[in-house]
Design an enzyme around this catalytic site. Structure first.
Site, PDB file in Angstrom:
ATOM      1  N   ASP A  80      28.374  16.986  54.280  1.00  0.00           N
ATOM      2  CA  ASP A  80      28.528  18.431  54.066  1.00  0.00           C
ATOM      3  C   ASP A  80      29.476  18.778  52.920  1.00  0.00           C
ATOM      4  O   ASP A  80      29.485  19.915  52.449  1.00  0.00           O
ATOM      5  CB  ASP A  80      29.051  19.111  55.341  1.00  0.00           C
TER       6      ASP A  80
ATOM      7  N   GLY B 277      36.270  20.858  58.594  1.00  0.00           N
ATOM      8  CA  GLY B 277      36.900  19.721  57.938  1.00  0.00           C
ATOM      9  C   GLY B 277      36.334  19.467  56.557  1.00  0.00           C
ATOM     10  O   GLY B 277      37.072  19.169  55.603  1.00  0.00           O
ATOM     11  N   SER B 278      35.018  19.601  56.427  1.00  0.00           N
ATOM     12  CA  SER B 278      34.354  19.352  55.143  1.00  0.00           C
ATOM     13  C   SER B 278      34.776  20.357  54.076  1.00  0.00           C
ATOM     14  O   SER B 278      34.973  20.005  52.914  1.00  0.00           O
ATOM     15  CB  SER B 278      32.834  19.397  55.322  1.00  0.00           C
TER      16      SER B 278
ATOM     17  N   ALA C 257      35.714  21.601  65.432  1.00  0.00           N
ATOM     18  CA  ALA C 257      34.565  21.075  66.192  1.00  0.00           C
ATOM     19  C   ALA C 257      33.640  22.214  66.588  1.00  0.00           C
ATOM     20  O   ALA C 257      33.239  22.356  67.740  1.00  0.00           O
ATOM     21  CB  ALA C 257      35.047  20.315  67.428  1.00  0.00           C
ATOM     22  N   ALA C 258      33.285  23.036  65.584  1.00  0.00           N
ATOM     23  CA  ALA C 258      32.566  24.282  65.865  1.00  0.00           C
ATOM     24  C   ALA C 258      31.205  24.378  65.193  1.00  0.00           C
ATOM     25  O   ALA C 258      30.484  25.348  65.394  1.00  0.00           O
ATOM     26  CB  ALA C 258      33.413  25.476  65.426  1.00  0.00           C
ATOM     27  N   GLY C 259      30.838  23.395  64.352  1.00  0.00           N
ATOM     28  CA  GLY C 259      29.562  23.473  63.652  1.00  0.00           C
ATOM     29  C   GLY C 259      29.604  24.337  62.410  1.00  0.00           C
ATOM     30  O   GLY C 259      28.577  24.805  61.936  1.00  0.00           O
ATOM     31  N   MET C 260      30.830  24.554  61.859  1.00  0.00           N
ATOM     32  CA  MET C 260      30.977  25.387  60.664  1.00  0.00           C
ATOM     33  C   MET C 260      31.625  24.648  59.499  1.00  0.00           C
ATOM     34  O   MET C 260      32.130  25.261  58.563  1.00  0.00           O
ATOM     35  CB  MET C 260      31.763  26.653  61.006  1.00  0.00           C
ATOM     36  N   ALA C 261      31.619  23.307  59.556  1.00  0.00           N
ATOM     37  CA  ALA C 261      32.105  22.464  58.451  1.00  0.00           C
ATOM     38  C   ALA C 261      33.574  22.718  58.126  1.00  0.00           C
ATOM     39  O   ALA C 261      33.962  22.657  56.957  1.00  0.00           O
ATOM     40  CB  ALA C 261      31.240  22.651  57.208  1.00  0.00           C
TER      41      ALA C 261
ATOM     42  N   LYS D 217      30.900  27.535  56.765  1.00  0.00           N
ATOM     43  CA  LYS D 217      29.458  27.686  56.496  1.00  0.00           C
ATOM     44  C   LYS D 217      28.721  27.868  57.819  1.00  0.00           C
ATOM     45  O   LYS D 217      29.199  27.507  58.903  1.00  0.00           O
ATOM     46  CB  LYS D 217      28.912  26.484  55.736  1.00  0.00           C
TER      47      LYS D 217
END
Length: 368
Positions: free
Chosen positions: A211, A177-178, A171-175, A86
């Site tokens: 998220d 893991g979520s 760890a990129a701000g694109m969810a 995302k």
């Protein structure tokens, strides 16, 4: 005269002898250096062999884990799902609550970059195998946490084996893991025939992360509260995206802890963006793009701002950092322009991981 000549010859002989001694010493030094280099070479070979042993041990551990999960049930029937990344078209933080959480207001959008998860029933236990050495499949993994949560909630007697193939940067701000956790809810719902409605899945998912409920739904959504209050929006207009992650990892917790929500001087027009989405106006969306978390991440890592400006100079309607960063995305009307910008950005060396993709709608997320 003969005596003098004899003396000269003697002196020359002594000089040559001296040179011979020097040469002998130099030869000894050279031999010593060669021996030292040989020792270093042996040490290097030893380290290489040790690394090879570690690699074989790691492969053995992975093989052992695969064997543990190989006691499959239901004839080893497999189910595969895509877990989409995302971005945040707009992200505002309203306030910091007394419990430490932040109230947000943001427009979230699924994009075409995805991980792949393969699910199989096991006779017992939960086994998660990943293709990244830096990503363990133990209880710290959100995939494992989601599987355990569903298993306990529904009292499942059979176990689960999950293979995770990562494509979304970590760890990129694109969810990343979520969205993998969200895929577990969909996958287990289908594999075990649980009959969970989307609302039920989201109710469980929020226990893992704010998220995750959004990632279960996907598409274009207004998220409020701590991110769990979701309002569906129409599909955003079609366009092309250039995603660029610089060679650094950012902790969401660190960013939120260092955000001073009460000191923010500007807030993105999230309500206006929602209206632009409803109107199908890509220009209306891009001119309202904003992310207050840039006040932390872009300040600490100037490369974020450099990538944004580079994209704008090279054809993007606008560019923005996604989530807590450090990934930056640019919006392009033409695929060729996005791909050209990607090549230029790669040549500049500002970002390590680059992708050209599109928006993904809700129906595609449901299909997995």
């Amino acid at each position: 005269m003969d005596a003098d000549n004899g003396n000269v010859l003697i002196e020359r002989g002594n000089a040559l002898a001296g040179k011979g001694e020097v040469s002998s010493v130099a030869g000894s030094v050279l031999a010593g250096r060669k021996e030292a280099l040989a020792d270093k070479g042996s040490a290097l070979a030893g380290r290489k062999e040790a690394l090879a042993d570690e690699g074989r041990a790691l492969a053995g551990r992975k093989e052992a884990l695969a064997d543990e999960g190989s006691a499959l049930a239901d004839g080893g029937k497999a189910l595969t799902r895509k877990a989409y990344a995302k971005i945040n078209l707009g992200l505002d933080v309203v306030r910091r609550r007394e419990d430490g959480y932040h109230e947000v207001k943001m427009v979230m959008q699924t994009v075409g970059l995805y991980d792949v998860l393969k699910f199989q029933k096991a006779k017992e236990g939960i086994f998660v195998v990943t293709d990244r050495e830096e990503l363990p499949g133990d209880e710290s993994n959100l995939v494992y946490k989601a599987a355990k949560l569903v298993s306990e909630a529904y009292g499942l007697q059979e176990g689960l084996r999950v293979e995770l193939c990562k494509r979304i940067p970590m760890a990129a701000g694109m969810a990343g893991g979520s969205t993998d956790a969200a895929a577990v809810f969909h996958g287990m719902n289908e594999l075990f025939g649980l009959g969970m409605a989307e609302e039920q899945m989201c109710g469980l998912a929020v226990k893992i992360g704010a998220d995750v409920p959004y990632c279960i739904q996907g598409g274009t959504v207004l998220a409020e509260g701590i991110g769990e209050k979701l309002t569906r929006l129409p599909d955003a207009p079609e366009c092309f995206l250039l995603l660029a992650k610089p060679d650094l990892d950012v902790s969401s917790r660190h960013v939120y802890e260092h955000l001073h929500a009460d000191r923010l001087e500007a807030h993105p027009d999230i309500d206006g963006m929602c209206q632009a989405v409803k109107a199908g106006s890509l220009a209306g969306i891009t001119e309202r793009m904003g992310n207050v978390l840039e006040t932390v991440t872009a300040k600490e890592y100037p490369v974020v701002g450099e990538i944004k400006e580079f994209m704008r100079r090279n054809g993007a309607s606008n560019a923005l950092m996604s989530g807590s960063g450090p990934t930056v995305f640019g919006i392009y009307e033409e695929e060729a322009a996005a791909k050209k910008a990607m090549r230029l950005l790669e040549a500049e060396g500002l970002a390590k991981e680059l992708f050209v993709t599109t928006f993904v709608n809700r129906a595609m997320v449901e299909q997995g």
